[in-house]
Design a protein around this motif. Structure first.
Motif, mmCIF file in Angstrom:
data_model
loop_
_atom_site.group_PDB
_atom_site.id
_atom_site.type_symbol
_atom_site.label_atom_id
_atom_site.label_comp_id
_atom_site.label_asym_id
_atom_site.label_seq_id
_atom_site.Cartn_x
_atom_site.Cartn_y
_atom_site.Cartn_z
ATOM 1 N N ASP A 9 -6.136 0.762 -1.833
ATOM 2 C CA ASP A 9 -6.930 -0.266 -1.156
ATOM 3 C C ASP A 9 -7.686 -1.141 -2.152
ATOM 4 O O ASP A 9 -7.799 -2.352 -1.964
ATOM 5 C CB ASP A 9 -7.914 0.370 -0.170
ATOM 6 C CG ASP A 9 -7.215 0.981 1.034
ATOM 7 O OD1 ASP A 9 -6.169 0.442 1.456
ATOM 8 O OD2 ASP A 9 -7.711 2.005 1.555
ATOM 9 N N GLN A 10 -8.172 -0.540 -3.226
ATOM 10 C CA GLN A 10 -8.881 -1.318 -4.240
ATOM 11 C C GLN A 10 -7.922 -2.249 -4.977
ATOM 12 O O GLN A 10 -8.262 -3.399 -5.262
ATOM 13 C CB GLN A 10 -9.603 -0.397 -5.220
ATOM 14 C CG GLN A 10 -10.491 -1.151 -6.189
ATOM 15 C CD GLN A 10 -11.260 -0.246 -7.129
ATOM 16 O OE1 GLN A 10 -10.979 0.937 -7.262
ATOM 17 N NE2 GLN A 10 -12.249 -0.814 -7.803
ATOM 18 N N LYS A 65 0.833 -1.203 0.000
ATOM 19 C CA LYS A 65 0.000 0.000 0.000
ATOM 20 C C LYS A 65 0.870 1.258 0.000
ATOM 21 O O LYS A 65 0.612 2.204 -0.757
ATOM 22 C CB LYS A 65 -0.943 0.008 1.199
ATOM 23 C CG LYS A 65 -1.856 1.209 1.213
ATOM 24 C CD LYS A 65 -2.851 1.163 2.340
ATOM 25 C CE LYS A 65 -3.712 2.427 2.304
ATOM 26 N NZ LYS A 65 -4.779 2.407 3.283
ATOM 27 N N ASP A 95 -0.905 7.955 -8.836
ATOM 28 C CA ASP A 95 -1.764 9.095 -8.577
ATOM 29 C C ASP A 95 -3.212 8.648 -8.788
ATOM 30 O O ASP A 95 -3.785 8.840 -9.858
ATOM 31 C CB ASP A 95 -1.386 10.242 -9.525
ATOM 32 C CG ASP A 95 -2.116 11.522 -9.206
ATOM 33 O OD1 ASP A 95 -2.567 11.684 -8.057
ATOM 34 O OD2 ASP A 95 -2.244 12.359 -10.113
ATOM 35 N N PHE A 96 -3.768 8.006 -7.763
ATOM 36 C CA PHE A 96 -5.136 7.472 -7.858
ATOM 37 C C PHE A 96 -6.144 8.601 -7.807
ATOM 38 O O PHE A 96 -5.893 9.620 -7.186
ATOM 39 C CB PHE A 96 -5.380 6.487 -6.708
ATOM 40 C CG PHE A 96 -4.524 5.262 -6.779
ATOM 41 C CD1 PHE A 96 -4.766 4.277 -7.714
ATOM 42 C CD2 PHE A 96 -3.460 5.093 -5.906
ATOM 43 C CE1 PHE A 96 -3.972 3.146 -7.781
ATOM 44 C CE2 PHE A 96 -2.652 3.968 -5.965
ATOM 45 C CZ PHE A 96 -2.914 2.996 -6.907
ATOM 46 N N PRO A 97 -7.322 8.420 -8.445
ATOM 47 C CA PRO A 97 -7.746 7.263 -9.245
ATOM 48 C C PRO A 97 -7.056 7.256 -10.609
ATOM 49 O O PRO A 97 -6.762 8.314 -11.157
ATOM 50 C CB PRO A 97 -9.245 7.461 -9.396
ATOM 51 C CG PRO A 97 -9.462 8.922 -9.241
ATOM 52 C CD PRO A 97 -8.364 9.426 -8.348
ATOM 53 N N GLU A 108 0.871 3.985 -3.062
ATOM 54 C CA GLU A 108 0.515 5.387 -2.827
ATOM 55 C C GLU A 108 1.662 6.331 -3.176
ATOM 56 O O GLU A 108 1.437 7.467 -3.582
ATOM 57 C CB GLU A 108 0.054 5.579 -1.383
ATOM 58 C CG GLU A 108 -1.315 4.939 -1.155
ATOM 59 C CD GLU A 108 -1.791 5.000 0.283
ATOM 60 O OE1 GLU A 108 -0.964 5.239 1.198
ATOM 61 O OE2 GLU A 108 -3.003 4.788 0.496
ATOM 62 N N ASP A 140 -8.176 3.653 -5.643
ATOM 63 C CA ASP A 140 -7.106 3.865 -4.666
ATOM 64 C C ASP A 140 -6.306 2.576 -4.457
ATOM 65 O O ASP A 140 -6.640 1.525 -5.003
ATOM 66 C CB ASP A 140 -7.677 4.364 -3.332
ATOM 67 C CG ASP A 140 -8.777 3.472 -2.759
ATOM 68 O OD1 ASP A 140 -8.769 2.255 -3.024
ATOM 69 O OD2 ASP A 140 -9.642 3.999 -2.037
#
Length: 102
Positions: A84-85, A21, A29-31, A25, A82
């Motif tokens: 987490d997904q 994670k 650069d989510f999404p 991160e 993100d």
């Protein structure tokens, strides 16, 4: 993309995913679109199991059969919200036997 096959046999899964994670991160650069790659035996039912993990996600798909036809590589470019997904998808695919995640 993160290589999940990095000889993680002795690594605590919680520690591994926490580290993953952080890396995601820091480097994304989510999404955004994220490329998932898998290698699996050329078994249509296994392919279907992987595709089901992406049911709720917008994605494009590319498959390629190995020279001898025994394996397939599956590349899925999915729009994720993100880190987490991304991790959730890796965990779900990880439940499918015989899948190598790259």
């Amino acid at each position: 993309m993160v290589n999940i096959i990095d000889n993680q046999e002795n690594t605590n899964p919680d520690d591994f995913y926490a580290s993953l994670k952080e890396k995601l991160e820091a480097t994304h650069d989510f999404p955004e679109d994220y490329l998932f790659k898998f290698i699996i035996t050329n078994d249509e039912s296994k392919h279907t199991e992987i595709y089901r993990v992406f049911d709720e996600v917008k994605f494009t798909l590319n498959t390629k059969e190995s020279k001898n036809g025994k394996y397939s590589s599956i590349s899925i470019n999915a729009f994720v919200m993100d880190a987490d997904q991304v991790i959730k998808i890796y965990k779900e695919v990880g439940k499918i036997s015989g899948v190598m995640m790259l």
